[in-house]
Design a protein around this motif. Structure first.
Motif, PDB file in Angstrom:
ATOM      1  N   LEU A  47       0.833  -1.210   0.000  1.00 28.35           N
ATOM      2  CA  LEU A  47       0.000   0.000   0.000  1.00 28.35           C
ATOM      3  C   LEU A  47       0.865   1.257   0.000  1.00 28.35           C
ATOM      4  O   LEU A  47       0.570   2.235  -0.690  1.00 28.35           O
ATOM      5  N   ARG A  48       1.938   1.234   0.755  1.00 30.71           N
ATOM      6  CA  ARG A  48       2.847   2.385   0.821  1.00 30.71           C
ATOM      7  C   ARG A  48       3.559   2.574  -0.514  1.00 30.71           C
ATOM      8  O   ARG A  48       3.640   3.689  -1.037  1.00 30.71           O
ATOM      9  N   ASP A  49       4.079   1.487  -1.097  1.00 27.69           N
ATOM     10  CA  ASP A  49       4.785   1.563  -2.373  1.00 27.69           C
ATOM     11  C   ASP A  49       3.864   2.017  -3.503  1.00 27.69           C
ATOM     12  O   ASP A  49       4.320   2.611  -4.473  1.00 27.69           O
ATOM     13  N   SER A  50       2.571   1.725  -3.368  1.00 31.24           N
ATOM     14  CA  SER A  50       1.589   2.151  -4.369  1.00 31.24           C
ATOM     15  C   SER A  50       1.133   3.585  -4.131  1.00 31.24           C
ATOM     16  O   SER A  50       0.350   4.120  -4.912  1.00 31.24           O
ATOM     17  N   GLY A  51       1.573   4.164  -3.012  1.00 28.88           N
ATOM     18  CA  GLY A  51       1.212   5.536  -2.696  1.00 28.88           C
ATOM     19  C   GLY A  51      -0.178   5.681  -2.109  1.00 28.88           C
ATOM     20  O   GLY A  51      -0.731   6.779  -2.057  1.00 28.88           O
ATOM     21  N   LEU A  52      -0.762   4.577  -1.639  1.00 23.95           N
ATOM     22  CA  LEU A  52      -2.139   4.615  -1.146  1.00 23.95           C
ATOM     23  C   LEU A  52      -2.238   4.927   0.336  1.00 23.95           C
ATOM     24  O   LEU A  52      -3.303   5.286   0.829  1.00 23.95           O
ATOM     25  N   VAL A  53      -1.139   4.753   1.054  1.00 28.06           N
ATOM     26  CA  VAL A  53      -1.101   5.138   2.469  1.00 28.06           C
ATOM     27  C   VAL A  53       0.140   5.977   2.711  1.00 28.06           C
ATOM     28  O   VAL A  53       1.146   5.843   2.012  1.00 28.06           O
ATOM     29  N   THR A  54       0.030   6.847   3.688  1.00 32.42           N
ATOM     30  CA  THR A  54       1.184   7.629   4.105  1.00 32.42           C
ATOM     31  C   THR A  54       1.734   7.014   5.382  1.00 32.42           C
ATOM     32  O   THR A  54       1.000   6.376   6.145  1.00 32.42           O
ATOM     33  N   LEU A  55       3.001   7.205   5.592  1.00 29.12           N
ATOM     34  CA  LEU A  55       3.681   6.667   6.763  1.00 29.12           C
ATOM     35  C   LEU A  55       4.275   7.823   7.555  1.00 29.12           C
ATOM     36  O   LEU A  55       4.900   8.716   6.997  1.00 29.12           O
ATOM     37  N   ARG A  56       4.025   7.782   8.868  1.00 32.37           N
ATOM     38  CA  ARG A  56       4.654   8.734   9.770  1.00 32.37           C
ATOM     39  C   ARG A  56       5.342   7.917  10.848  1.00 32.37           C
ATOM     40  O   ARG A  56       4.721   7.065  11.476  1.00 32.37           O
ATOM     41  N   GLN A  57       6.608   8.166  11.030  1.00 36.90           N
ATOM     42  CA  GLN A  57       7.357   7.432  12.041  1.00 36.90           C
ATOM     43  C   GLN A  57       7.538   8.310  13.273  1.00 36.90           C
ATOM     44  O   GLN A  57       7.868   9.489  13.170  1.00 36.90           O
ATOM     45  N   ASP A  58       7.271   7.704  14.428  1.00 37.29           N
ATOM     46  CA  ASP A  58       7.451   8.386  15.707  1.00 37.29           C
ATOM     47  C   ASP A  58       8.230   7.428  16.603  1.00 37.29           C
ATOM     48  O   ASP A  58       7.647   6.486  17.151  1.00 37.29           O
ATOM     49  N   GLY A  59       9.520   7.658  16.695  1.00 36.95           N
ATOM     50  CA  GLY A  59      10.358   6.712  17.439  1.00 36.95           C
ATOM     51  C   GLY A  59      10.378   5.388  16.690  1.00 36.95           C
ATOM     52  O   GLY A  59      10.644   5.341  15.502  1.00 36.95           O
ATOM     53  N   LYS A  60      10.061   4.322  17.398  1.00 38.30           N
ATOM     54  CA  LYS A  60      10.030   2.999  16.773  1.00 38.30           C
ATOM     55  C   LYS A  60       8.674   2.677  16.154  1.00 38.30           C
ATOM     56  O   LYS A  60       8.543   1.682  15.445  1.00 38.30           O
ATOM     57  N   LYS A  61       7.674   3.490  16.432  1.00 34.58           N
ATOM     58  CA  LYS A  61       6.328   3.217  15.916  1.00 34.58           C
ATOM     59  C   LYS A  61       6.146   3.812  14.532  1.00 34.58           C
ATOM     60  O   LYS A  61       6.641   4.895  14.233  1.00 34.58           O
ATOM     61  N   ARG A  62       5.397   3.075  13.721  1.00 31.62           N
ATOM     62  CA  ARG A  62       5.036   3.550  12.384  1.00 31.62           C
ATOM     63  C   ARG A  62       3.529   3.712  12.336  1.00 31.62           C
ATOM     64  O   ARG A  62       2.789   2.802  12.691  1.00 31.62           O
ATOM     65  N   PHE A  63       3.105   4.870  11.883  1.00 29.96           N
ATOM     66  CA  PHE A  63       1.679   5.181  11.801  1.00 29.96           C
ATOM     67  C   PHE A  63       1.274   5.332  10.340  1.00 29.96           C
ATOM     68  O   PHE A  63       1.984   5.971   9.557  1.00 29.96           O
ATOM     69  N   TYR A  64       0.124   4.768  10.011  1.00 29.82           N
ATOM     70  CA  TYR A  64      -0.358   4.767   8.636  1.00 29.82           C
ATOM     71  C   TYR A  64      -1.705   5.469   8.540  1.00 29.82           C
ATOM     72  O   TYR A  64      -2.518   5.409   9.462  1.00 29.82           O
ATOM     73  N   ARG A  65      -1.924   6.105   7.401  1.00 25.99           N
ATOM     74  CA  ARG A  65      -3.199   6.744   7.089  1.00 25.99           C
ATOM     75  C   ARG A  65      -3.409   6.647   5.585  1.00 25.99           C
ATOM     76  O   ARG A  65      -2.461   6.761   4.814  1.00 25.99           O
ATOM     77  N   ALA A  66      -4.657   6.436   5.174  1.00 26.82           N
ATOM     78  CA  ALA A  66      -4.977   6.385   3.743  1.00 26.82           C
ATOM     79  C   ALA A  66      -4.696   7.745   3.114  1.00 26.82           C
ATOM     80  O   ALA A  66      -4.972   8.786   3.706  1.00 26.82           O
ATOM     81  N   ASP A  67      -4.148   7.721   1.927  1.00 26.57           N
ATOM     82  CA  ASP A  67      -3.911   8.946   1.166  1.00 26.57           C
ATOM     83  C   ASP A  67      -5.022   9.033   0.120  1.00 26.57           C
ATOM     84  O   ASP A  67      -4.895   8.524  -0.989  1.00 26.57           O
ATOM     85  N   ARG A  68      -6.119   9.654   0.507  1.00 23.87           N
ATOM     86  CA  ARG A  68      -7.295   9.706  -0.364  1.00 23.87           C
ATOM     87  C   ARG A  68      -7.006  10.393  -1.687  1.00 23.87           C
ATOM     88  O   ARG A  68      -7.558  10.021  -2.719  1.00 23.87           O
ATOM     89  N   GLU A  69      -6.147  11.399  -1.651  1.00 21.12           N
ATOM     90  CA  GLU A  69      -5.820  12.113  -2.883  1.00 21.12           C
ATOM     91  C   GLU A  69      -5.112  11.181  -3.872  1.00 21.12           C
ATOM     92  O   GLU A  69      -5.411  11.186  -5.059  1.00 21.12           O
ATOM     93  N   ALA A  70      -4.209  10.348  -3.366  1.00 23.82           N
ATOM     94  CA  ALA A  70      -3.495   9.411  -4.230  1.00 23.82           C
ATOM     95  C   ALA A  70      -4.433   8.344  -4.793  1.00 23.82           C
ATOM     96  O   ALA A  70      -4.202   7.818  -5.877  1.00 23.82           O
TER      97      ALA A  70
END
Length: 110
Positions: A47-70
């Protein structure tokens, strides 16, 4: 992988639904599936490689959210698909409730 092929897999569509309105950590996403964390992580990578989700890293945690525009036109399609499933589920629940009430009413008349 292109967006259409990425969302063709049911688990990836479910992941998108989960992160549609809220940012979730990889662990929170993985908790919702009956597969290994590694399998969910692979889906997130697609999903990330396809650009469908964004990734935000906070320390060791990775947070994902759908990229509706993409998602472009796929966004409307996915939303309508999820809405249709919810409508179907609501209809089934209402029918089951009505059947239960009907069965109780018949039991009271005996």
């Amino acid at each position: 992988m292109d967006a259409v092929r990425a969302v063709a897999e049911p688990r990836r569509r479910e992941i998108l639904r989960l992160v549609w309105d809220a940012e979730l950590s990889a662990g929170e996403i993985a908790e919702r599936f009956d597969v290994t964390f590694g399998a969910v992580s692979q889906h997130l990578k697609v999903l990330r490689d396809s650009g469908l989700v964004t990734l935000r890293q906070d320390g060791k945690k990775r947070f994902y959210r759908a990229d509706r525009e993409a998602l472009g036109p796929l966004a409307d399609y996915l939303q309508s698909m999820w809405a249709a499933k919810l409508d179907t589920l609501a209809g089934l629940a209402e029918a089951a409730e009505a059947a239960e009430r009907s069965g109780q009413d018949e039991g009271q008349g005996s």
